[in-house]
Write a protein that holds these residues in place. Structure first.
Motif, PDB file in Angstrom:
ATOM      1  N   GLU A  26       0.829  -1.335  -0.003  1.00  0.00           N
ATOM      2  CA  GLU A  26      -0.127  -0.085   0.077  1.00  0.00           C
ATOM      3  C   GLU A  26       0.849   1.174   0.126  1.00  0.00           C
ATOM      4  OE1 GLU A  26      -0.111  -2.256   2.557  1.00  0.00           O
ATOM      5  OE2 GLU A  26      -1.911  -3.278   2.128  1.00  0.00           O
ATOM      6  N   ILE A  27       2.107   1.108   0.426  1.00  0.00           N
ATOM      7  CA  ILE A  27       2.959   2.387   0.530  1.00  0.00           C
ATOM      8  C   ILE A  27       3.634   2.621  -0.701  1.00  0.00           C
ATOM      9  CG2 ILE A  27       4.870   3.401   1.686  1.00  0.00           C
ATOM     10  CD1 ILE A  27       4.104   1.799   4.267  1.00  0.00           C
ATOM     11  N   ASN A  28       3.478   3.781  -1.047  1.00  0.00           N
ATOM     12  CA  ASN A  28       4.083   4.355  -2.351  1.00  0.00           C
ATOM     13  C   ASN A  28       5.591   4.517  -2.113  1.00  0.00           C
ATOM     14  OD1 ASN A  28       4.994   5.219  -4.687  1.00  0.00           O
ATOM     15  ND2 ASN A  28       3.685   7.103  -4.669  1.00  0.00           N
ATOM     16  N   MET A  29       6.580   4.007  -2.894  1.00  0.00           N
ATOM     17  CA  MET A  29       7.930   3.933  -2.685  1.00  0.00           C
ATOM     18  C   MET A  29       8.531   5.420  -2.740  1.00  0.00           C
ATOM     19  SD  MET A  29       8.943   1.165  -1.762  1.00  0.00           S
ATOM     20  CE  MET A  29      10.827   1.565  -1.816  1.00  0.00           C
ATOM     21  N   GLU A  30       7.890   6.279  -3.615  1.00  0.00           N
ATOM     22  CA  GLU A  30       8.279   7.588  -3.453  1.00  0.00           C
ATOM     23  C   GLU A  30       8.122   8.155  -2.193  1.00  0.00           C
ATOM     24  OE1 GLU A  30      10.185  10.687  -5.417  1.00  0.00           O
ATOM     25  OE2 GLU A  30       9.850   8.710  -6.231  1.00  0.00           O
ATOM     26  N   VAL A  31       6.822   7.963  -1.747  1.00  0.00           N
ATOM     27  CA  VAL A  31       6.668   8.479  -0.234  1.00  0.00           C
ATOM     28  C   VAL A  31       7.823   8.074   0.759  1.00  0.00           C
ATOM     29  CG1 VAL A  31       5.163   8.675   1.707  1.00  0.00           C
ATOM     30  CG2 VAL A  31       4.406   8.880  -0.711  1.00  0.00           C
ATOM     31  N   PHE A  32       8.166   6.826   0.713  1.00  0.00           N
ATOM     32  CA  PHE A  32       9.396   6.092   1.410  1.00  0.00           C
ATOM     33  C   PHE A  32      10.630   6.901   1.300  1.00  0.00           C
ATOM     34  CE2 PHE A  32      12.564   3.154   1.896  1.00  0.00           C
ATOM     35  CZ  PHE A  32      12.507   2.861   3.355  1.00  0.00           C
ATOM     36  N   ARG A  33      10.866   7.203  -0.068  1.00  0.00           N
ATOM     37  CA  ARG A  33      12.003   7.845  -0.502  1.00  0.00           C
ATOM     38  C   ARG A  33      12.273   9.127   0.195  1.00  0.00           C
ATOM     39  NH1 ARG A  33      11.235   5.658  -5.879  1.00  0.00           N
ATOM     40  NH2 ARG A  33      12.260   3.521  -5.952  1.00  0.00           N
ATOM     41  N   TYR A 108      -2.779   2.014  10.373  1.00  0.00           N
ATOM     42  CA  TYR A 108      -3.990   1.448  10.433  1.00  0.00           C
ATOM     43  C   TYR A 108      -5.170   2.145   9.659  1.00  0.00           C
ATOM     44  CZ  TYR A 108      -2.536  -2.404  13.269  1.00  0.00           C
ATOM     45  OH  TYR A 108      -1.844  -3.679  13.717  1.00  0.00           O
ATOM     46  N   THR A 109      -4.785   3.211   9.205  1.00  0.00           N
ATOM     47  CA  THR A 109      -5.672   4.230   8.283  1.00  0.00           C
ATOM     48  C   THR A 109      -5.210   4.284   7.120  1.00  0.00           C
ATOM     49  OG1 THR A 109      -4.499   6.032   9.425  1.00  0.00           O
ATOM     50  CG2 THR A 109      -6.512   5.301  10.474  1.00  0.00           C
ATOM     51  N   LEU A 110      -4.568   3.343   6.263  1.00  0.00           N
ATOM     52  CA  LEU A 110      -4.000   3.544   4.989  1.00  0.00           C
ATOM     53  C   LEU A 110      -5.153   3.744   4.191  1.00  0.00           C
ATOM     54  CD1 LEU A 110      -1.276   0.991   4.793  1.00  0.00           C
ATOM     55  CD2 LEU A 110      -1.087   3.416   4.700  1.00  0.00           C
ATOM     56  N   PRO A 111      -5.173   4.440   2.982  1.00  0.00           N
ATOM     57  CA  PRO A 111      -3.844   4.884   2.131  1.00  0.00           C
ATOM     58  C   PRO A 111      -3.499   6.167   2.804  1.00  0.00           C
ATOM     59  CG  PRO A 111      -5.868   5.322   0.792  1.00  0.00           C
ATOM     60  CD  PRO A 111      -6.364   4.408   2.130  1.00  0.00           C
ATOM     61  N   LEU A 112      -2.283   6.596   2.418  1.00  0.00           N
ATOM     62  CA  LEU A 112      -1.376   7.589   2.767  1.00  0.00           C
ATOM     63  C   LEU A 112      -2.248   8.848   2.080  1.00  0.00           C
ATOM     64  CD1 LEU A 112       2.306   6.867   2.908  1.00  0.00           C
ATOM     65  CD2 LEU A 112       0.775   6.752   4.916  1.00  0.00           C
ATOM     66  N   HIS A 113      -2.806   9.890   2.963  1.00  0.00           N
ATOM     67  CA  HIS A 113      -3.327  11.224   2.331  1.00  0.00           C
ATOM     68  C   HIS A 113      -2.882  12.296   3.475  1.00  0.00           C
ATOM     69  CE1 HIS A 113      -5.316   9.459  -1.052  1.00  0.00           C
ATOM     70  NE2 HIS A 113      -5.766   8.584  -0.139  1.00  0.00           N
ATOM     71  N   ILE A 114      -3.502  13.115   3.081  1.00  0.00           N
ATOM     72  CA  ILE A 114      -3.184  14.431   4.341  1.00  0.00           C
ATOM     73  C   ILE A 114      -3.595  14.108   5.634  1.00  0.00           C
ATOM     74  CG2 ILE A 114      -5.439  15.599   3.751  1.00  0.00           C
ATOM     75  CD1 ILE A 114      -2.052  17.418   3.828  1.00  0.00           C
TER      76      ILE A 114
END
Length: 141
Positions: A26-33, A108-114
């Motif tokens: 579920e986590i975008n790799m760009e966000v991780f980077r 626990y509240t994925l997806p990542l947003h604001i």
């Protein structure tokens, strides 16, 4: 140096234990980077600040010795306060607990947003509030 290897080992262990592909689907790799680069820059800045503090303290001590300041005055200037070190440990405990709680809630509240940023801001804010109340109750500086 042992602390550095211990911290690196603790950080790398969950990545090694997760044998399937990718960290989390579920986590975008760009966000991780982006997050990892922000953490790296923050750690680098803390390192630079710590080095500057040690250099300035060293220069101050040398100036005190060179000027021939009386021993009682030099002792009062150069003494270290162990209570500040204990309060610093409590502060870091509060901050890291807030970050950990925030990241758990975000997971626990994925997806990542604001809303993920809002959760992290409130978690860290609550941890700072807890630290402030701790200082107020137990007489910190």
């Amino acid at each position: 140096m042992k602390k550095v290897f211990s911290i690196i080992g603790i950080i790398v262990t969950p990545c090694l234990a997760h044998a399937q592909g990718g960290l989390l689907p579920e986590i975008n790799m760009e966000v991780f980077r982006i997050c990892s680069s922000i953490v790296a820059v923050g750690l680098f800045m803390l390192f630079i600040l710590a080095i500057m503090k040690y250099v300035i303290n060293y220069k101050l001590k040398n100036r005190i010795v060179d000027k021939g300041v009386p021993e009682s005055v030099a002792a009062s200037i150069l003494q270290t306060n162990t209570k500040e070190n204990l309060n610093s440990n409590i502060k870091w405990f509060a901050i890291l607990t807030g970050i950990g709680t925030g990241l758990t809630i975000v997971y626990y509240t994925l997806p990542l947003h604001i809303h993920s940023l809002a959760i992290m801001a409130f978690s860290i804010g609550i941890s700072f509030l807890g630290y402030y109340l701790f200082l107020k109750k137990f007489g910190g500086k």
